[in-house]
Design a protein around this motif. Structure first.
Motif, PDB file in Angstrom:
ATOM      1  N   UNK A 151       0.635  -0.962   0.005  1.00 22.01           N
ATOM      2  CA  UNK A 151      -0.463   0.270   0.010  1.00 22.01           C
ATOM      3  C   UNK A 151       0.925   0.993   0.080  1.00 22.01           C
ATOM      4  N   UNK A 152       0.144   2.187  -0.605  1.00 23.41           N
ATOM      5  CA  UNK A 152       0.752   3.620  -0.858  1.00 23.41           C
ATOM      6  C   UNK A 152       2.418   3.556  -1.274  1.00 23.41           C
ATOM      7  N   UNK A 271       0.000 -10.941   3.450  1.00 23.32           N
ATOM      8  CA  UNK A 271      -0.019 -10.113   1.762  1.00 23.32           C
ATOM      9  C   UNK A 271      -0.653  -8.781   3.059  1.00 23.32           C
ATOM     10  N   UNK A 272      -0.428  -7.842   2.738  1.00 23.63           N
ATOM     11  CA  UNK A 272      -0.859  -6.710   3.442  1.00 23.63           C
ATOM     12  C   UNK A 272      -0.302  -6.031   2.678  1.00 23.63           C
ATOM     13  N   UNK A 273      -1.599  -4.804   2.612  1.00 26.89           N
ATOM     14  CA  UNK A 273      -2.485  -3.069   1.294  1.00 26.89           C
ATOM     15  C   UNK A 273      -2.630  -2.098   2.571  1.00 26.89           C
ATOM     16  N   UNK A 325     -12.971 -15.828   0.408  1.00 27.01           N
ATOM     17  CA  UNK A 325     -12.161 -14.747   1.081  1.00 27.01           C
ATOM     18  C   UNK A 325     -11.800 -13.672   0.210  1.00 27.01           C
ATOM     19  N   UNK A 326     -12.872 -12.312   0.815  1.00 23.96           N
ATOM     20  CA  UNK A 326     -12.288 -11.106  -0.051  1.00 23.96           C
ATOM     21  C   UNK A 326     -10.997 -10.454   0.636  1.00 23.96           C
ATOM     22  N   UNK A 327     -10.580 -10.143  -0.239  1.00 26.70           N
ATOM     23  CA  UNK A 327      -9.190  -9.300  -0.313  1.00 26.70           C
ATOM     24  C   UNK A 327      -9.004  -7.380  -1.395  1.00 26.70           C
ATOM     25  N   UNK A 328      -9.482  -6.544  -1.548  1.00 27.15           N
ATOM     26  CA  UNK A 328      -8.592  -5.163  -1.810  1.00 27.15           C
ATOM     27  C   UNK A 328      -9.995  -5.339  -3.422  1.00 27.15           C
ATOM     28  N   UNK A 329     -11.441  -6.140  -2.753  1.00 28.45           N
ATOM     29  CA  UNK A 329     -12.317  -6.120  -3.593  1.00 28.45           C
ATOM     30  C   UNK A 329     -12.587  -6.737  -4.513  1.00 28.45           C
TER      31      UNK A 329
END
Length: 452
Positions: A151-152, A271-273, A325-329
């Motif tokens: 992220x960012x 995994x991190x955003x 599962x859901x992640x980042x849309x």
């Protein structure tokens, strides 16, 4: 050859006075990055003195000029009218220790499910200084941040995170996923912990005091009340993303890499955003142990898990009841390929798809009375943006579904421009073709996936 290049550079500097300043600024940031990479424990001094005209001018160029103004009502166009004098003024204030952070204007935007997300809008002058300070921090911390943080960060986005996560789950031999959500993360960043983390790399009290000013800046609510925060960094603030990454780098990433993995019997992956993250484990007992201690670890830094959004699920190719599962849309699930092989599939999450349709409908309602040229120009921009985000391999059905809904909804609302039906389907399709509305297509190539 070398003299020729030197002569060209000398000529360019002579006829472009700002060029030498830009080169000096870029060289300084590069030198910081190189030293940070070579010496992982080095603490940087004299960072405050780098906040000069050249750095702030370059920071100005990076700002989003369309962002809303802060409490002083000064937007980018207003600030640009006297750009040189405005930047010189803030540099003088910084040099003479007369700079004061202005209050942050708070606004609320829809988050979905009837909830609102608070955003903080700094003043334009604060945005410029924060962007310059963020450039310095990024030069240092980009050398420290781990590969599992997306992220960012420059050249690392959500698509890269989704692609890497898919590959890891496909080939890594994991069977369990821990989904986790940090409750109101940006509102609960502990100031003192953040300062301690920053001081591991920064030995410049003037620079630290500047950061404290932004953290302690009052927040002007919509009802006129002024809040004085003791925790948090306004989501939407220019420097908040790097603060978030520094905080979670120390509180989560390093802990997972150096402690959690070491105590796992099998493989483990995170995994991190920004503040969104998922963790994968080979064995159930490792996932359960991590689940038990994760909340305690975050509590140490005054952060809290949202229990209703934190869970362990079975996620392996041979599970009888396949969960998702859901992640980042995106929604991740195991399925069968056309050749009958077990593969990790991904599609736009149903919740995000519904939200996108609702938002598109609201836009059609507002824009339906605009000129057709303007409507279709905005439509093309929206569809390109949607395709650029969700156009990953395996997601063509969801892309096509949104495209179908968008066309149907726009046709409906164009016929509500007046009380009489104003356009039939045949005319509408001609307009669609005339304005070259982009088609739904997968933008991710196999080479892109391999390059990641």
């Amino acid at each position: 050859m070398g003299k020729g290049l030197a002569g060209i550079c000398s000529f360019q500097r002579k006829h472009n006075p700002n060029m030498e300043g830009r080169e000096t600024m870029q060289t300084s940031l590069k030198a910081i990055a190189e030293k940070a990479k070579r010496f992982s424990k080095y603490r940087f001094q004299d960072l405050y003195g780098m906040l000069n005209v050249n750095l702030l001018t370059e920071a100005w160029k990076k700002l989003n000029k369309k962002s809303a103004p802060g409490v002083d009502g000064t937007n980018a166009d207003d600030y640009a009218k006297n750009l040189e004098s405005n930047i010189q003024q803030v540099v003088d204030e910084l040099k003479n220790k007369r700079y004061h952070a202005k209050q942050v204007k708070r606004v609320y935007i829809p988050k979905g499910e009837g909830k609102l997300r608070p955003l903080g809008l700094p003043s334009t002058v604060d945005k410029v200084v924060q962007r310059a300070a963020a450039d310095i921090l990024e030069a240092i911390y980009e050398q420290d941040f781990l590969p599992n943080s997306y992220g960012y960060r420059s050249n690392r986005g959500p698509q890269m995170a989704v692609i890497d996560l898919t590959k890891e789950l496909q080939y890594g031999g994991y069977n369990y996923i821990v989904e986790a959500d940090i409750r109101a993360f940006f509102d609960n960043i502990d100031h003192e912990w953040l300062i301690k983390m920053l001081e591991q790399r920064i030995d410049d009290q003037a620079f630290i005091r500047l950061i404290r000013k932004w953290l302690k800046a009052g927040i002007l609510e919509q009802d006129g009340k002024i809040l004085h925060p003791i925790t948090g960094s306004p989501q939407g603030g220019v420097i908040s993303p790097i603060f978030a990454n520094v905080c979670l780098h120390h509180a989560l990433d390093l802990w997972f890499e150096k402690v959690v993995k070491r105590h796992c019997e099998g493989k483990a992956y995170m995994c991190r955003f920004a503040d969104d993250f998922v963790c994968a484990f080979q064995y159930k007992r490792d996932a359960e142990r991590f689940y038990e201690v994760l909340g305690k670890r975050l509590n140490k830094f005054s952060l809290e898990l949202a229990p209703e959004k934190t869970r362990i699920i079975e996620f392996g190719p041979y599970q009888k009841e396949r969960d998702s599962f859901e992640f980042l849309g995106f929604e991740f699930r195991w399925g069968k390929s056309r050749k009958g092989k077990n593969v990790v599939k991904r599609r736009t999450s149903r919740k995000k798809l519904r939200k996108s349709v609702v938002n598109f409908t609201e836009w059609c309602k507002r824009a339906r009375n605009n000129r057709l040229r303007e409507i279709f120009h905005q439509l093309n921009s929206k569809l390109r943006g949607y395709r650029n985000y969700y156009g990953l391999i395996g997601n063509s059905a969801s892309l096509g579904q949104f495209y179908y809904q968008a066309r149907r909804i726009l046709f409906k609302w164009l016929n509500r421009r007046s009380q009489r039906r104003s356009i039939d389907w045949e005319e509408f399709i001609k307009l669609w073709q005339r304005y070259q509305v982009p088609r739904p297509c997968i933008i991710q190539s196999r080479q892109m996936e391999l390059s990641y």
